[in-house]
Scaffold this active site. Sequence first.
Site, PDB file in Angstrom:
ATOM      1  N   LYS A 110     -30.600  15.947  -0.295  1.00  0.00           N
ATOM      2  CA  LYS A 110     -31.470  15.011  -1.024  1.00  0.00           C
ATOM      3  C   LYS A 110     -32.583  15.832  -1.651  1.00  0.00           C
ATOM      4  O   LYS A 110     -33.524  16.236  -0.982  1.00  0.00           O
ATOM      5  CB  LYS A 110     -32.044  13.942  -0.089  1.00  0.00           C
ATOM      6  CG  LYS A 110     -32.851  12.883  -0.844  1.00  0.00           C
ATOM      7  CD  LYS A 110     -33.349  11.783   0.074  1.00  0.00           C
ATOM      8  CE  LYS A 110     -33.893  10.580  -0.680  1.00  0.00           C
ATOM      9  NZ  LYS A 110     -34.911  10.868  -1.679  1.00  0.00           N
ATOM     10  N   ARG A 162     -34.989  11.449 -10.588  1.00  0.00           N
ATOM     11  CA  ARG A 162     -33.633  11.028 -10.909  1.00  0.00           C
ATOM     12  C   ARG A 162     -33.479  10.874 -12.420  1.00  0.00           C
ATOM     13  O   ARG A 162     -34.311  10.238 -13.061  1.00  0.00           O
ATOM     14  CB  ARG A 162     -33.383   9.677 -10.236  1.00  0.00           C
ATOM     15  CG  ARG A 162     -31.988   9.153 -10.422  1.00  0.00           C
ATOM     16  CD  ARG A 162     -31.869   7.844  -9.667  1.00  0.00           C
ATOM     17  NE  ARG A 162     -30.514   7.383  -9.586  1.00  0.00           N
ATOM     18  CZ  ARG A 162     -30.013   6.730  -8.537  1.00  0.00           C
ATOM     19  NH1 ARG A 162     -30.757   6.500  -7.481  1.00  0.00           N
ATOM     20  NH2 ARG A 162     -28.778   6.308  -8.536  1.00  0.00           N
ATOM     21  N   GLU A 194     -30.299  14.783 -10.107  1.00  0.00           N
ATOM     22  CA  GLU A 194     -31.702  14.924  -9.742  1.00  0.00           C
ATOM     23  C   GLU A 194     -32.197  16.176 -10.460  1.00  0.00           C
ATOM     24  O   GLU A 194     -31.546  17.228 -10.398  1.00  0.00           O
ATOM     25  CB  GLU A 194     -31.814  15.069  -8.217  1.00  0.00           C
ATOM     26  CG  GLU A 194     -33.204  14.986  -7.678  1.00  0.00           C
ATOM     27  CD  GLU A 194     -33.738  13.549  -7.493  1.00  0.00           C
ATOM     28  OE1 GLU A 194     -33.079  12.574  -7.877  1.00  0.00           O
ATOM     29  OE2 GLU A 194     -34.854  13.441  -6.965  1.00  0.00           O
ATOM     30  N   PHE A 223     -24.891  14.107  -8.986  1.00  0.00           N
ATOM     31  CA  PHE A 223     -24.319  13.451  -7.814  1.00  0.00           C
ATOM     32  C   PHE A 223     -23.436  12.252  -8.146  1.00  0.00           C
ATOM     33  O   PHE A 223     -22.772  11.729  -7.268  1.00  0.00           O
ATOM     34  CB  PHE A 223     -25.398  13.070  -6.796  1.00  0.00           C
ATOM     35  CG  PHE A 223     -26.496  12.191  -7.334  1.00  0.00           C
ATOM     36  CD1 PHE A 223     -26.317  10.827  -7.467  1.00  0.00           C
ATOM     37  CD2 PHE A 223     -27.725  12.744  -7.676  1.00  0.00           C
ATOM     38  CE1 PHE A 223     -27.336  10.023  -7.950  1.00  0.00           C
ATOM     39  CE2 PHE A 223     -28.758  11.947  -8.155  1.00  0.00           C
ATOM     40  CZ  PHE A 223     -28.557  10.576  -8.301  1.00  0.00           C
ATOM     41  N   ARG A 232     -29.765  -1.593  -3.149  1.00  0.00           N
ATOM     42  CA  ARG A 232     -29.983  -0.706  -2.018  1.00  0.00           C
ATOM     43  C   ARG A 232     -28.978  -1.137  -0.959  1.00  0.00           C
ATOM     44  O   ARG A 232     -28.953  -2.299  -0.573  1.00  0.00           O
ATOM     45  CB  ARG A 232     -31.414  -0.873  -1.503  1.00  0.00           C
ATOM     46  CG  ARG A 232     -31.861   0.216  -0.567  1.00  0.00           C
ATOM     47  CD  ARG A 232     -33.313   0.026  -0.162  1.00  0.00           C
ATOM     48  NE  ARG A 232     -34.274   0.368  -1.209  1.00  0.00           N
ATOM     49  CZ  ARG A 232     -34.569   1.608  -1.592  1.00  0.00           C
ATOM     50  NH1 ARG A 232     -33.973   2.636  -1.041  1.00  0.00           N
ATOM     51  NH2 ARG A 232     -35.445   1.825  -2.542  1.00  0.00           N
TER      52      ARG A 232
HETATM   53  P1  ATP Z   1     -37.257   8.207  -2.486  1.00  0.00           P
HETATM   54  O1  ATP Z   1     -38.612   7.647  -2.460  1.00  0.00           O
HETATM   55  O2  ATP Z   1     -36.864   8.839  -1.193  1.00  0.00           O
HETATM   56  O3  ATP Z   1     -36.968   9.037  -3.679  1.00  0.00           O
HETATM   57  P2  ATP Z   1     -35.969   5.984  -3.711  1.00  0.00           P
HETATM   58  O4  ATP Z   1     -36.379   4.616  -3.323  1.00  0.00           O
HETATM   59  O5  ATP Z   1     -36.371   6.503  -5.027  1.00  0.00           O
HETATM   60  O6  ATP Z   1     -36.345   6.982  -2.544  1.00  0.00           O
HETATM   61  P3  ATP Z   1     -33.555   6.082  -2.370  1.00  0.00           P
HETATM   62  O7  ATP Z   1     -32.469   5.105  -2.530  1.00  0.00           O
HETATM   63  O8  ATP Z   1     -34.315   5.970  -1.152  1.00  0.00           O
HETATM   64  O9  ATP Z   1     -34.437   6.018  -3.658  1.00  0.00           O
HETATM   65  O10 ATP Z   1     -32.994   7.530  -2.442  1.00  0.00           O
HETATM   66  C1  ATP Z   1     -32.215   7.854  -3.527  1.00  0.00           C
HETATM   67  C2  ATP Z   1     -32.996   8.759  -4.418  1.00  0.00           C
HETATM   68  O11 ATP Z   1     -32.885  10.105  -3.970  1.00  0.00           O
HETATM   69  C3  ATP Z   1     -32.370   8.750  -5.782  1.00  0.00           C
HETATM   70  O12 ATP Z   1     -33.016   7.792  -6.587  1.00  0.00           O
HETATM   71  C4  ATP Z   1     -32.543  10.143  -6.292  1.00  0.00           C
HETATM   72  O13 ATP Z   1     -33.709  10.216  -7.067  1.00  0.00           O
HETATM   73  C5  ATP Z   1     -32.769  10.984  -5.054  1.00  0.00           C
HETATM   74  N1  ATP Z   1     -31.674  11.926  -4.746  1.00  0.00           N
HETATM   75  C6  ATP Z   1     -31.832  13.231  -4.445  1.00  0.00           C
HETATM   76  N2  ATP Z   1     -30.672  13.807  -4.124  1.00  0.00           N
HETATM   77  C7  ATP Z   1     -29.730  12.850  -4.231  1.00  0.00           C
HETATM   78  C8  ATP Z   1     -28.328  12.828  -4.005  1.00  0.00           C
HETATM   79  N3  ATP Z   1     -27.672  13.904  -3.594  1.00  0.00           N
HETATM   80  N4  ATP Z   1     -27.685  11.652  -4.213  1.00  0.00           N
HETATM   81  C9  ATP Z   1     -28.343  10.546  -4.596  1.00  0.00           C
HETATM   82  N5  ATP Z   1     -29.669  10.504  -4.821  1.00  0.00           N
HETATM   83  C10 ATP Z   1     -30.364  11.643  -4.637  1.00  0.00           C
END
Ligand code: ATP
Length: 593
Positions: free
Chosen positions: A253, A258, A303, A343, A420
């Site tokens: 991660k 993103r 990402e 990804f 989600r």
């Molecule tokens: P966070 O605050 O942790 O970024 P979020 O609410 O934006 O969380 P989550 O669903 O919790 O989103 O986590 C997915 C996010 O993680 C994605 O929106 C992306 O930006 C990031 N990310 C990083 N590496 C990856 C990966 N290998 N696959 C998917 N998403 C990834």
Amino acid sequence: MEFRRLAEYYERLEATTKRLEMRDILVELLREATPEEAQRIAMLSLGRLYPPYVGIELGMAEKLAIRAIRSVTGASEAEVERLLAKRGDLGLVAEELISRRKAQTILLQEPLTVEQVYATFERIARETGEGAVENKVKLLTGLLAKADPKEAKYIVRLVTGTMRLGVADMTFIDAASALLGDVAAYRDEIERAYNISSDIGQVVRLVKVGGIEAVRSVRLRVGVPVRPMLAERLTSAAEILEKLGGRGLAEYKYDGERLQIHKDGDRVMIFSRRQENITHQFPDVVRMCSERLRVKQAIVECEAVAMDPDTGSMLPFQELMHRRRKYDVEKAAELYPVGLFFFDAIYVDGQDLMDRPLPERRSVLEEIVEPSEAFGLTVAKLVDDQGDLDSFLQRAVEDGCEGVIVKDVSPRSVYRAGARGWLWIKYKRSYVSKLTDTLDLVVIGAFHGKGKRSGWYGTLLMAAYDPKTDTFKSVCKVGTGFKEEDLERLKSMIDERVVPEKPARVDSLMQPDVWVRPEIVLELVGDEITVSPIHTCGWGSVQPNAGLAIRFPRFTGRYRFDKGPEDATTVEEIVEMYRSQLKTVVPEEGEVV
Ligand code: ATP
């Protein structure tokens, strides 16, 4: 439809905080409107003219709106200021001043229509360059000259972005489903159309024009962003593997931003997590994707991570802030280069891949991504063993990542846009505190600073989002982790959003010095989640007559501009974190993790 009629509906919407009532009022409104009007009304009610990816925003500075009000009503500057201080809302000021005009000036006018108001807003939004400010004021003045007091109130609120209806995109989805007669039967399909078109106005229009058949005909389109798939979270390898049926694809991660990349022949477009077109921030990414994505047409996700140009190692997310500028982007790209880690593949050369399982989508990615040092797929490993997953997590953290995301690889592992869900599970571990993840919370209020912080806000009241009621529920006060530049920056961000009363969508027992429109999302860490008698988050779900609070919250320095308030951490997630925290085992001192 006459704009007066819409204003009446707005008054009814404002008078209720009940979601079902709101939905029913919207159903009536949508029923009365033509398809085109319905589309515009949906956009306007959410404070927009177009979906986010179009990049044309409704929004006029308060001081320009004041000029228009003054020129229509003849009020002096001092008078407007006095009224504004008293009423705290420029819409109410406009209503009052316009009601003092002689009645016959209005009676002589043709009634304003929704179409006219929208068209004028559009012209205001499109005015740029020399003379734009004067023209904007003139256009608004023209509109207000034709408005009755109630219309003026809403025109001013709409144009200055201060509507407080409490209506969100999901309320429109409910209303559109109810319009077809059966929420349960149609909601999923309507939501699907929204998730792949990111355009609620268009979806509402289609419902009106061709019912559910028209909604079903919505397809993925290159150039139109898809709402992102998101992850749930768990705190142990055992739970994750159990949830995924014993096996999953663990991916790093990355701590970046993103990007949803759309390639259409020679053209590359980049969309943010909130579906804004941010292509201009990443000229280097455009070049890399033109050269290294071996397809004619594609929608892929990656990402983008800031990289140290000297060492090639990953840098923290904050370094990407340098890209948020209008000018000298090329220079910023050179000084702060990014690496791209792909990804997902959602669409490739005529094929919609959303309903294909992840392993298939990933192998398409492997085929089309031509790797280089800063361009490739996410580091990933198929895991079916807790020990393996934990050591993979450890490797990810050592390599500068936040943790891992473990993904379902079963035949049901489709791309679930806009949701989600448990097909992706994030796994981060920090033994420093019991809280295993950061929280993205919304500023709903602020307290004036004292001593060294006087003149700034010293403490902020923060909330989590509750999608069930579409409200923001208070969960902590935070005053730690702010550098001087943050205090400065937050002061102006907050001042732009101060409102005289508690906003309709805010649920808080605590009374801050100022209420703030719930729009600013900040990342916080805390030590743990505790039961609290004063915060409304998760009220009654753990203990009767008590909610949950974050203990020792600190700002991490990260502004989540990439998140809208509805993307913040949800109440349910916090309740879930509270429960899982009870289960988390903190390792003994000296234990190797
Ligand atoms: P966070 O605050 O942790 O970024 P979020 O609410 O934006 O969380 P989550 O669903 O919790 O989103 O986590 C997915 C996010 O993680 C994605 O929106 C992306 O930006 C990031 N990310 C990083 N590496 C990856 C990966 N290998 N696959 C998917 N998403 C990834």
